[in-house]
Design an enzyme around this catalytic site. Sequence first.
Site, PDB file in Angstrom:
ATOM      1  N   SER A 109      88.527 -20.780 -71.052  1.00 32.65           N
ATOM      2  CA  SER A 109      89.041 -19.401 -71.112  1.00 32.65           C
ATOM      3  C   SER A 109      87.886 -18.436 -71.271  1.00 32.65           C
ATOM      4  O   SER A 109      87.514 -17.726 -70.348  1.00 32.65           O
ATOM      5  CB  SER A 109      90.059 -19.248 -72.247  1.00 32.65           C
ATOM      6  OG  SER A 109      91.270 -19.888 -71.903  1.00 32.65           O
ATOM      7  N   GLY A 180      92.331 -18.063 -75.179  1.00 30.94           N
ATOM      8  CA  GLY A 180      92.779 -19.446 -74.976  1.00 30.94           C
ATOM      9  C   GLY A 180      92.206 -20.428 -75.971  1.00 30.94           C
ATOM     10  O   GLY A 180      92.950 -21.151 -76.643  1.00 30.94           O
ATOM     11  N   TYR A 474      84.535 -24.142 -84.876  1.00 28.48           N
ATOM     12  CA  TYR A 474      83.087 -24.305 -84.987  1.00 28.48           C
ATOM     13  C   TYR A 474      82.735 -25.713 -84.507  1.00 28.48           C
ATOM     14  O   TYR A 474      82.199 -26.533 -85.241  1.00 28.48           O
ATOM     15  CB  TYR A 474      82.624 -24.113 -86.432  1.00 28.48           C
ATOM     16  CG  TYR A 474      82.596 -22.687 -86.907  1.00 28.48           C
ATOM     17  CD1 TYR A 474      83.099 -21.654 -86.120  1.00 28.48           C
ATOM     18  CD2 TYR A 474      82.046 -22.362 -88.144  1.00 28.48           C
ATOM     19  CE1 TYR A 474      83.069 -20.346 -86.558  1.00 28.48           C
ATOM     20  CE2 TYR A 474      82.014 -21.047 -88.588  1.00 28.48           C
ATOM     21  CZ  TYR A 474      82.533 -20.046 -87.800  1.00 28.48           C
ATOM     22  OH  TYR A 474      82.495 -18.750 -88.244  1.00 28.48           O
TER      23      TYR A 474
END
Length: 557
Positions: A109, A180, A474
Amino acid sequence: MGTSSSSMLSLLSIILLLSLSWAASDSVHGAFLQCLSSHSQPSHPISAVIYTPDNSSYSSVLESYIRNLRFNTPATPKPCLIITATHESHIQAAVICSKKHGLEIKIRSGGHDYEGMSYVSDAPFFILDMFNLRSISVDIEDESSWVHAGATIGEIYYRIAEKSKTRGFPSGLCPTVGAGGHFSGGGYGNMMRKYGLSVDNIVDAELVDVNGRLLNRKSMGEDLFWAIRGGGGASYGVIVSYKIKLVQVPATVTVFRVARTLEQNATNIVYKWQQIADKVDEDLFIRLILDVVNDSRSGEKTVRATFLSLFLGSSERLLSIMNTSFPELGLQSSDCTEMSWAESVLFSADFAIGTPVEALLNRTRRVQYHFKRKSDYLKEPIPKAGLEGLWKKMIELETPFLKFNPYGGKMAEISPAATPFPHRAGNICKIMYATNWHEEGSEAAERYLNLTRQLHSYMTPFVSKSPREAFLNYRDRDLGINHNGKNSYLEGRVYGIKYFKKNFNRLVHIKTKVDPGNFFRNEQSIPTLPYEILVYLVLEVVISIFFFFGSLYESIW
Ligand SMILES: Cc1cc2nc3c(=O)[nH]c(=O)nc-3n(C[C@H](O)[C@H](O)[C@H](O)COP(=O)(O)OP(=O)(O)OC[C@H]3O[C@@H](n4cnc5c(N)ncnc54)[C@H](O)[C@@H]3O)c2cc1C
Ligand SMILES: *[C@@H]1O[C@H](CO)[C@@H](O)[C@H](O)[C@H]1NC(C)=O
Ligand SMILES: *[C@@H]1O[C@H](CO)[C@@H](O)[C@H](O)[C@H]1NC(C)=O
Ligand SMILES: *[C@@H]1O[C@H](CO)[C@@H](O)[C@H](O)[C@H]1NC(C)=O
Ligand SMILES: *[C@@H]1O[C@H](CO)[C@@H](O)[C@H](O)[C@H]1NC(C)=O
Ligand SMILES: *[C@@H]1O[C@H](CO)[C@@H](O)[C@H](O)[C@H]1NC(C)=O
Ligand SMILES: *[C@@H]1O[C@H](CO)[C@@H](O)[C@H](O)[C@H]1NC(C)=O
C-alpha cells in the site's frame, strides 16, 4: 580428452538445465499473464495496469514506494511484474491467478514496511500495488469515512480537516504511511492516549479473500474482521478499504518541542518523564527522543532528550498541567505554539511551522535513507543508574537513537483481547530503536544493524520479558523468520507470541479457517495449525466424549 569432453558435456547440461528453468519460469509468467487477462473485465482491462521488467516505467513504479534504501540495491530481488490495481476486479484476478500458478503475492500500500516485506521476497513473486486505490469519502454527518487501502494517512487527515476543523483520526505521525499496512498492523500516533489506536476506531472493511471474493464486515464475519485490525492484513487477504470512525479534536491544539542535554539536567528530567508520561491528562502526549549530539559549549559528545508534544487544548491549560505534573522540564509559554490539528500533524512530522497543510498530500518523502528499527515495551521506570549506563552506551555507539511513545489513558482501558494488538495496560511506553545511514553496501548495513542490536541488547534488563514484546508495525526480522514449510507453526510462534502474546492462538485459528492452504504468507505471517495438532485436538475431544459417556454409564449402573 576424456575429462574435457565430460566437462563439455556437463557445461552443456548446465546450459540446458538453465534454459529449461528459464523456459519454465517464462511459461509460468506467460500462463500467469494469460490467466490475468482471461479474468479481466472489458470495462476495466487489467493489461493497462501490468508492468513487466521490459516496460520502461517498471523501475520507477517499483521504486516510488520503496521507503527503505536498504532494499533498493542491484542485489535486491525484483518482482516478475507489478499490478497497479485501479479496480477490485484486478485484485480478484491477481489472487485467483497467483494461487493457480504458484506465484507469491506481495501486497503493497504505502511501502513503509521496515523490512521491505511488501516488495521483496526470496521466492519468485509479483507486487500487487495498491497506490492507485486511494479514494477517501468523508461523511461528517455519520462521523465516518471510507478510505481505500492505498490512501496515505496524510491524505486522510487532509480530507477530514477539509470538511471539519474539529474532527480528526488517531493514526501515525508520518503522512506518507499507507492505510493498508498501517491500519492492519495497529497504527499508533499522538492521539493514542485519548482515543487508542487506528484499529480501535475502525468499524467496517472490504477485503478480497483467498477465493477472490470481495467481502465486507458482515460477509467476512467478526473473527476475520477482528484479525485484520492488528493481526497484519497480509496473512488474511487483500484489504481494499476500511471504514473509520472520526474523533473529536479541538479547533486549536498546542504543540511544543523542547530539548535538554545531559549538561541541562536531562537525567533527572527523563527519570521524571517515566513517572508521569502514561499518567498525566490523556489530552497530553509527550514523546521522548534520545540521541547523541555535540555539546554546544564543550564540543564533547552528549545525550540530548527532546520532548515533542501534542496537547488537545489551549497553551494556558497545557502550562498549568505541566506546572503541576512535570515542572522539571521548565516549559515556558514561549515554547508553546497553538495551531489547528491538521497543522500539528505537520509539526510532529518535523515540517517547519507555517508549512501549508497541502504538504499532507505530498507522497514524496523529503529524505530517504537506509534504516533499521526495533521495538520494546517499558513496564517499570529505568532507575537513574540504568539511565547513566544507557547514556554511556549511546555515546559509545553514537548513531542509534531512541523514541519513547507513552501509553496509559485510553490504551490502558482497552482489553488486550479486543483486537490482536495486545500491548495495553501496564506499559509506560513503547521504545523504538532507530538507526539511519547513507552509506551504500552490505558492509555498512551490517555495521549499523549490529549497532542497533547492541543498544537493544543493552536494554534487556529494563524492558518486558517472557515474552519480550514487540510491535508488529515496527517489523523486525531479528524476531524470527518463517520458511512456511513443515515447521511454519513453530517458527510462527517465535515472533507471533512477541507481536501478539495470547492473541496469537486466536489469529492462528482464524487463519486456519479462512486460508487453510496458507496462500497469504510472508516471512512473518500467521501460520495455519499443523495437521498433527488438529489430529491431536480431535482425539482429545473424542477421548473426553468417551469418558463423559463412560462416567454416565457408570453413574446409571
Ligand atoms: C517513516 C515512517 C514512519 C512511521 N510512523 C509510524 C507511526 O507514527 N505509527 C505507526 O504505528 N507506525 C509507523 N510506521 C510504521 C508503519 O505503520 C508500518 O510500516 C506500516 O505497515 C506501513 O504501512 P504501508 O501500507 O505504508 O506499508 P507496506 O509496506 O505497503 O505494507 C506493510 C505490510 O502490510 C501489508 N499490506 C499492505 N497493504 C495491504 C493490504 N491492502 N492488504 C493486506 N496487506 C497489506 C504488506 O504486505 C506488508 O506486510 C512508520 C514507518 C515509516 C517508514
Ligand atoms: C508499460 O505498462 C503500462 C501499463 O501496463 C502500459 O500502459 C504502457 O503502455 C507500457 N509501456 C511500455 C513502454 O511498454
Ligand atoms: C536538576 O533536577 C533535580 C531534580 O529534579 C533538581 O533538584 C535540580 O535542582 C535540577 N538542577 C538544575 C541545575 O536545574
Ligand atoms: C561532532 O563533532 C565531531 C568532531 O569532534 C564531528 O566529526 C561531528 O561531525 C560532530 N557532529 C555533529 C552532529 O555536529
Ligand atoms: C506554577 O506553580 C507555581 C507554584 O506551584 C505558581 O507560583 C505559578 O504561578 C504556576 N505557574 C503557572 C503558569 O501556572
Ligand atoms: C513534495 O515534496 C518533495 C520533497 O520534499 C518536494 O521536492 C516537492 O516539491 C513537493 N511537491 C509539491 C507539489 O509540493
Ligand atoms: C556486533 O559485532 C561484534 C563484532 O563483530 C560481535 O562480537 C557482536 O556479537 C555483535 N553484536 C550483536 C548484538 O550483534
